[in-house]
Design a protein around this motif. Structure first.
Motif, PDB file in Angstrom:
ATOM      1  N   VAL A   6      -2.816  13.079  -4.710  1.00  0.00           N
ATOM      2  CA  VAL A   6      -2.221  13.326  -2.965  1.00  0.00           C
ATOM      3  C   VAL A   6      -0.911  13.954  -3.151  1.00  0.00           C
ATOM      4  N   GLY A   7      -1.097  15.117  -2.495  1.00  0.00           N
ATOM      5  CA  GLY A   7       0.039  16.061  -2.337  1.00  0.00           C
ATOM      6  C   GLY A   7       0.734  15.614  -0.984  1.00  0.00           C
ATOM      7  N   GLU A   8       1.840  14.941  -0.896  1.00  0.00           N
ATOM      8  CA  GLU A   8       2.661  14.697   0.360  1.00  0.00           C
ATOM      9  C   GLU A   8       3.974  14.482   0.124  1.00  0.00           C
ATOM     10  N   ASP A   9       5.129  14.991   0.992  1.00  0.00           N
ATOM     11  CA  ASP A   9       6.249  15.284   0.719  1.00  0.00           C
ATOM     12  C   ASP A   9       6.952  13.972   1.051  1.00  0.00           C
ATOM     13  N   ASN A  10       6.712  13.177   2.152  1.00  0.00           N
ATOM     14  CA  ASN A  10       6.811  11.906   2.564  1.00  0.00           C
ATOM     15  C   ASN A  10       6.606  10.861   1.667  1.00  0.00           C
ATOM     16  N   ALA A  11       7.715  10.213   1.105  1.00  0.00           N
ATOM     17  CA  ALA A  11       7.507   9.070  -0.008  1.00  0.00           C
ATOM     18  C   ALA A  11       6.623   7.919   0.660  1.00  0.00           C
ATOM     19  N   VAL A  12       7.077   7.579   1.761  1.00  0.00           N
ATOM     20  CA  VAL A  12       6.472   6.418   2.307  1.00  0.00           C
ATOM     21  C   VAL A  12       5.103   6.525   2.648  1.00  0.00           C
ATOM     22  N   ASN A  13       4.539   7.752   3.170  1.00  0.00           N
ATOM     23  CA  ASN A  13       3.281   8.283   3.482  1.00  0.00           C
ATOM     24  C   ASN A  13       2.539   8.210   2.166  1.00  0.00           C
ATOM     25  N   ARG A  14       3.224   8.921   1.164  1.00  0.00           N
ATOM     26  CA  ARG A  14       2.428   9.068  -0.211  1.00  0.00           C
ATOM     27  C   ARG A  14       2.205   7.524  -0.617  1.00  0.00           C
ATOM     28  N   GLU A  15       3.041   6.751  -0.731  1.00  0.00           N
ATOM     29  CA  GLU A  15       2.982   5.469  -1.229  1.00  0.00           C
ATOM     30  C   GLU A  15       1.755   4.710  -0.267  1.00  0.00           C
ATOM     31  N   LEU A  16       1.918   4.915   0.752  1.00  0.00           N
ATOM     32  CA  LEU A  16       0.778   4.345   1.656  1.00  0.00           C
ATOM     33  C   LEU A  16      -0.727   4.814   1.297  1.00  0.00           C
ATOM     34  N   VAL A  17      -0.922   6.072   1.176  1.00  0.00           N
ATOM     35  CA  VAL A  17      -1.868   6.658   0.763  1.00  0.00           C
ATOM     36  C   VAL A  17      -2.375   6.293  -0.684  1.00  0.00           C
ATOM     37  N   ARG A  18      -1.594   6.061  -1.574  1.00  0.00           N
ATOM     38  CA  ARG A  18      -1.940   5.894  -3.087  1.00  0.00           C
ATOM     39  C   ARG A  18      -2.306   4.522  -2.910  1.00  0.00           C
ATOM     40  N   GLU A  19      -1.684   3.298  -2.024  1.00  0.00           N
ATOM     41  CA  GLU A  19      -2.085   2.129  -2.095  1.00  0.00           C
ATOM     42  C   GLU A  19      -3.622   1.828  -1.643  1.00  0.00           C
ATOM     43  N   LEU A  20      -3.727   2.713  -0.541  1.00  0.00           N
ATOM     44  CA  LEU A  20      -5.219   2.640   0.239  1.00  0.00           C
ATOM     45  C   LEU A  20      -6.239   3.005  -0.808  1.00  0.00           C
ATOM     46  N   LEU A  21      -5.963   4.255  -1.332  1.00  0.00           N
ATOM     47  CA  LEU A  21      -7.009   4.858  -2.648  1.00  0.00           C
ATOM     48  C   LEU A  21      -7.223   3.895  -3.640  1.00  0.00           C
ATOM     49  N   GLU A  22      -6.230   3.190  -4.213  1.00  0.00           N
ATOM     50  CA  GLU A  22      -6.337   2.447  -5.296  1.00  0.00           C
ATOM     51  C   GLU A  22      -6.935   1.115  -4.796  1.00  0.00           C
ATOM     52  N   SER A  23      -6.697   0.567  -3.542  1.00  0.00           N
ATOM     53  CA  SER A  23      -7.675  -0.513  -3.059  1.00  0.00           C
ATOM     54  C   SER A  23      -9.263  -0.303  -3.058  1.00  0.00           C
ATOM     55  N   PHE A  24      -9.423   1.273  -2.992  1.00  0.00           N
ATOM     56  CA  PHE A  24     -10.781   1.530  -2.819  1.00  0.00           C
ATOM     57  C   PHE A  24     -11.350   1.848  -4.274  1.00  0.00           C
ATOM     58  N   GLY A  25     -10.617   1.629  -5.339  1.00  0.00           N
ATOM     59  CA  GLY A  25     -11.208   1.769  -6.639  1.00  0.00           C
ATOM     60  C   GLY A  25     -10.725   2.953  -7.431  1.00  0.00           C
ATOM     61  N   HIS A  26      -9.656   3.954  -6.761  1.00  0.00           N
ATOM     62  CA  HIS A  26      -9.512   5.500  -7.368  1.00  0.00           C
ATOM     63  C   HIS A  26      -8.234   5.348  -8.171  1.00  0.00           C
TER      64      HIS A  26
END
Length: 123
Positions: A6-26
């Motif tokens: 995930v290439g994202e300069d906004n830390a909050v957005n990056r964290e949200l995407v990370r948490e979603l993707l991890e919840s999908f098993g990635h």
């Protein structure tokens, strides 16, 4: 388990995407600017990239050009992850070589189905 960068300069957005993707098993690797995206791509085997268009150092379009010009990376699926959701923005991203376009705020189901489809197509 797939690895998604995930290439994202906004830390909050990056964290949200990370948490979603991890919840999908990635497994998720993060980068805060375009140069970091490229550095991580060359160090870690990655299956998919979610790439913000507006990032410091190198924007998403510049990063995509490097990926598409590199023999080892050119087939890597790359999704434009952007707040640009105006008419024509999706087409511009796809014409530039992105495999898909996701606008922010993210639709969770769309993120899940798109990542699943792209990962399946590239295995």
């Amino acid at each position: 388990m797939s690895t998604i960068l995930v290439g994202e300069d906004n830390a909050v957005n990056r964290e949200l995407v990370r948490e979603l993707l991890e919840s999908f098993g990635h497994e998720v690797i993060e980068a805060g600017n375009g140069r970091e995206v490229l550095e991580r791509l060359y160090k870690v085997k990655t299956d998919l990239v979610l790439l913000d268009i507006q990032m410091p150092v190198l924007d998403g379009y510049a990063v995509l050009r490097v990926i598409r010009d590199d023999e080892k990376l050119k087939t890597m699926p790359v999704v434009a992850l952007t707040a640009f959701a105006m008419r024509g923005d999706r087409e511009k991203a796809l014409d530039a070589g992105f495999d898909a376009h996701l606008s922010k705020p993210l639709d969770v189901q769309k993120l899940k189905s798109l990542t699943k489809r792209l990962l399946e197509e590239n295995n």
